[in-house]
Design an enzyme around this catalytic site. Structure first.
Site, mmCIF file in Angstrom:
data_model
loop_
_atom_site.group_PDB
_atom_site.id
_atom_site.type_symbol
_atom_site.label_atom_id
_atom_site.label_comp_id
_atom_site.label_asym_id
_atom_site.label_seq_id
_atom_site.Cartn_x
_atom_site.Cartn_y
_atom_site.Cartn_z
ATOM 1 N N GLU A 182 0.830 -1.212 0.000
ATOM 2 C CA GLU A 182 0.000 0.000 0.000
ATOM 3 C C GLU A 182 0.868 1.268 0.000
ATOM 4 O OE1 GLU A 182 -2.512 -0.774 3.441
ATOM 5 O OE2 GLU A 182 -4.112 -1.480 2.115
ATOM 6 N N GLU A 262 -7.076 -7.542 -0.505
ATOM 7 C CA GLU A 262 -7.524 -7.453 0.889
ATOM 8 C C GLU A 262 -9.028 -7.205 0.890
ATOM 9 O OE1 GLU A 262 -5.498 -4.736 3.463
ATOM 10 O OE2 GLU A 262 -3.507 -5.531 3.034
#
Length: 630
Positions: A182, A262
């Protein structure tokens, strides 16, 4: 037609080929918008599990439950700081046996999506980065800062050779490897840093392995987190419009498989906020929608586990938000690994798209309520300071940080003396939010109050010149997400008494865990009182069993708890929402005394007891939402 063709093949179960190791491959099919495993269209349905949050004796049990849920892969982070606690000191043994864990995954026939960082977030202390990087105070993390890259390269030179033989095309079960994590959510947006990592990963792992990135759905996140040569995937939860989410991925990967790396089955908890929950029906519905369009999905988390010891991290969302010891996450498998209603809802959905393993889901592990245990022995922390900090204190003009003292976790005691008589109440404070994270104030050994980061900036004190002033400072976990600056711990600014800067400090780094594990209880007379930092010790003998349990601390305020020298983690029932700590049964002697040690930092109950239950307690709940996950 590519995506439809790939989805059709997946719905039909695909083709199973017997191939030799030399013929093994895992790759991208840009024509049919899917993965190819040994040349055949393939879709993974995966779940995240953190070996570092689960006792090794329970790894196989948790993985078996994941397999029986219908998953064909697991996603695994590797926390750098767990394996290199000090520069050049590597630990891959015991509860850090990464290769042993990966062997168990392979034994169950599950594939692996590996996320080795170097930064992982994971709601873990400093996002997996080692604290000792901050010994260089001006280091710029997650960039091409030379000091940072030098440390990263040395670490990857150790880690990645362990991974290479386990790659799928080399005969192992690792099908893909994530680079960074991320990164688009970090302020730096340093493409040269990502390019450097790409070259290092390629140099160690070769050209065949599939490397990828994961980012949120916002344009800046995808713009700064993606790089040519790394397949871009996204993450989002069940409350998000799936079509719009995958449209964002398509802006950066016009062809290739749809991937949600995710898919949030729940959410984390912060101290002082309600326990997060999410609907099993909503999670299952979102999963089905993604599988219907042929998408690949990893469920984060499938089992959360526990932040034992001091390993929980913190987020920064305008203020410092420390994360609870429990990482239950309201996941399909509970903190103790038991199947929840979500597991069965998810299993039903998966069964619509691929064959499920034969046989029933393993039942919950047995739990036992051992009942009340008295802790009659009380020892003030100051009375055994020499045991907890056996070396001479460091004498400095101004306070030093944990990092300057080479202290990773836990506590440091800062001591000075009142410079003059203070007969009227004077404000003791650390300006500019300089306490990271809590400071327990004692004057001549008497507890006066607590300073807390972002919450309590000052405590009034009175005393005579020369009175001993102690600040016991607690590190509640370095920030793992949301901050653009390094999170130094301890007293990071000078301490003032009204307008006077206090100087002439004696600093005691405390190694409480070593003392509790090897020399406990100390031969010190029991002291009286209920306030201020003190240890409370007692024993109990189970009735011939050592089943898992949960320990509740009725009337206690805040601290740490050890059983037989093992640090179960932080408790803070006065703040909540977590009210119990998970006790793995393997820590217990089934028919011999077990030693319970509680460090209470503020106020203990008049009758110091703990209560063992057969189920966890949270004092309130909240429902997860899309906003929570941004």
């Amino acid at each position: 037609m590519g995506l439809e063709l790939c989805a059709l093949v997946l719905l039909l179960g695909g083709l199973r080929l017997q191939v030799t190791s030399a013929a093994r491959s895992f790759s991208l099919d840009y024509t049919n918008n899917c993965f190819l495993k040994d040349g055949v269209p393939f879709r993974y349905i995966s779940g995240s599990i953190h070996y570092f949050r689960i006792p090794p004796a329970y790894w196989k049990d948790r993985l078996l439950r994941m397999y029986m849920s219908g998953l064909n892969a697991v996603q695994v982070y590797v926390p750098w700081n767990y394996h290199e606690p000090m520069p050049g000191m590597y630990n891959f043994a015991g509860d850090r046996d990464l290769e042993g864990f990966l062997d168990l995954v392979a034994q169950l026939g599950l594939l692996v999506i590996l996320r080795p960082g170097p930064y992982i977030c994971a709601e873990w202390e400093m996002g997996g980065l080692p604290f000792w990087l901050l010994a260089q105070p001006d280091i710029v993390l997650r960039t091409t800062d030379p000091d940072f890259l030098q440390a990263v390269d040395k670490w990857l030179d150790v880690l990645l050779p362990k991974i290479t033989p386990r790659l799928y095309h080399n005969g192992g079960n690792i099908i893909s490897v994530q680079v960074e994590n991320e990164y688009g959510s970090y302020y730096a947006c340093d493409y040269d840093y990502l390019r450097h990592l790409l070259s290092v990963f390629r140099a160690h792992l070769g050209k065949e392995v599939l490397l990828f990135t994961t980012d949120g759905l916002k344009d800046p996140e995808l713009r700064c987190g993606t790089l040519q040569g790394l397949y871009a995937t996204v993450d989002f939860g069940p409350g998000v419009n799936m079509s719009q989410a995958f449209k964002q991925q398509r802006l950066y990967e016009p062809q290739g498989p749809l991937v949600n790396s995710e898919y949030y089955t729940g959410w984390l908890d912060y101290w002082g906020e309600p326990h997060s929950t999410s609907s099993a029906e909503e999670v299952a519905q979102g999963l089905q929608q993604m599988l219907e369009v042929g998408a690949n999905v990893n469920m984060y988390m499938f089992q959360g586990g526990t932040n034992f010891g001091y390993w929980s991290g913190a987020d920064f969302k305008k203020t410092y938000k420390p994360i609870t010891t429990s990482y239950d996450y309201d996941a399909p498998l509970s903190e103790s690994g038991d199947p929840t209603v979500k597991v069965y809802a998810i299993r039903t959905v998966i069964g619509k798209f691929q064959a499920l393993p034969a046989g029933p889901m393993p039942p919950p592990t047995p739990k036992f309520a051992y009942g009340y245990v008295s802790l009659p022995q009380r020892i003030s922390l100051l009375d055994i300071l020499g045991l907890l900090s056996p070396f001479q204190p460091i004498h400095t003009l101004f306070p030093l940080t944990f990092e300057a003292m080479n202290q990773a976790h836990g506590f440091i005691l800062y001591r000075t003396f009142l410079p003059h008589d203070t007969l009227e109440p004077a404000l003791l404070s650390v300006p500019n939010n300089g306490v990271h994270d809590l400071a327990y104030i004692l004057l001549n050994g008497q507890y006066k109050g607590t300073l807390e980061r972002d919450k309590v900036s000052g405590v009034e004190v009175t005393g005579q010149a020369g009175a001993v002033l102690d600040l016991l400072v607690e590190n509640m976990g370095r920030i793992n997400f949301g901050a653009n600056i390094s999170d130094f711990k301890g007293l990071i600014h000078n301490v003032t008494l009204d307008s006077t800067i206090l100087t002439d400090w004696f600093i005691y780094p405390l190694d409480i865990d070593s003392a509790v594990a090897h020399a406990w209880p100390p031969p010190t007379p029991t002291s009286r009182g209920t306030t201020g930092p003190a240890f409370y010790t007692g024993t109990f003998t189970p009735p011939g069993i050592n089943w898992d349990s949960y320990v509740k601390l009725p009337g206690w305020t805040k601290g740490q708890l050890w059983i037989n020298g093992f640090n179960l983690g932080r408790f803070w029932p006065a703040r909540g929402s977590q009210q119990t700590l998970f006790v793995p049964g393997l820590l217990l002697n089934s028919s011999a005394p077990n030693v319970i040690t509680v460090l209470e930092l503020q106020t203990a109950p008049e009758e110091p007891i703990v209560l063992f239950l057969d189920q966890p307690l949270f004092n309130s709940t909240r429902s997860s939402s899309t906003k929570d996950m941004e």
